[in-house]
Write a protein that holds these residues in place. Structure first.
Motif: not given
Length: 171
Positions: A38, A60-61, A65, A74, A76, A94-95, A98, A102
């Motif tokens: 991403v 913000e992601w 993904s 998804v 990291d 935020h990670q 998210l 999901w």
């Protein structure tokens, strides 16, 4: 005053991300999965005669993904030079949120964690991350011990021609 930065800080995660990117290309080429990096969002400040200036925004992601076996995925990619634990402050709120959202909706959600100095990479399932994250919020330990990775997580290695065959640990 000229702004300086640490190259090592700026390139954190670059080695692991290169391995993941190569693997994801292999997965796509073999029709196994379609998982993509991403891009970091960029705020454009001006565009004068084709010369664009701007700055990177806070992402913000998560890093990656895609889809595998008909299911969203998804994750990291995180690296640490710490030999004894993985600091939870390597993950932003935020990670975590998210990944949690999901995961709750049925996606494969996880971290790939590289212990650089030990030359070890592990897949940390969201449920394990959640346990440590929630404990830390209650004042508990702020990191995940390396021994937890060794005992509870799958070690990710090169396998079956894939640079970093992490999908074999996604179930």
């Amino acid at each position: 005053m000229r702004k300086t930065y640490s190259r090592s800080h700026a390139n954190r995660g670059a080695q692991l991300e290169r391995l993941v990117d190569m693997t994801n290309k292999q997965y796509r080429n073999k029709g196994v999965a379609d998982i993509r990096k991403v891009p970091t969002p960029v705020q454009i400040q001006s565009n004068v005669r084709g010369k664009v200036t701007g700055y990177t925004q806070k992402p913000e992601w998560v890093d990656y993904s895609g889809v595998h076996d008909g299911r969203a995925i998804v994750f990291d990619a995180k690296e640490t030079s710490n030999k004894t634990s993985f600091p939870l402050n390597n993950i932003s709120e935020h990670q975590y949120e998210l990944l949690k959202s999901w995961h709750q909706k049925g996606a494969h959600a996880f971290l790939l964690v590289s212990f650089n100095k030990l030359d070890e990479i592990y897949l940390l399932a969201f449920k394990s991350l959640e346990t440590y994250w929630e404990e830390a919020k209650k004042g508990g330990r702020k990191s995940i011990p390396h021994s937890t990775f060794m005992m509870e997580c799958d070690r990710v290695k090169s396998d079956k021609g894939y640079v970093l065959h992490y999908l074999k640990h996604v179930g």
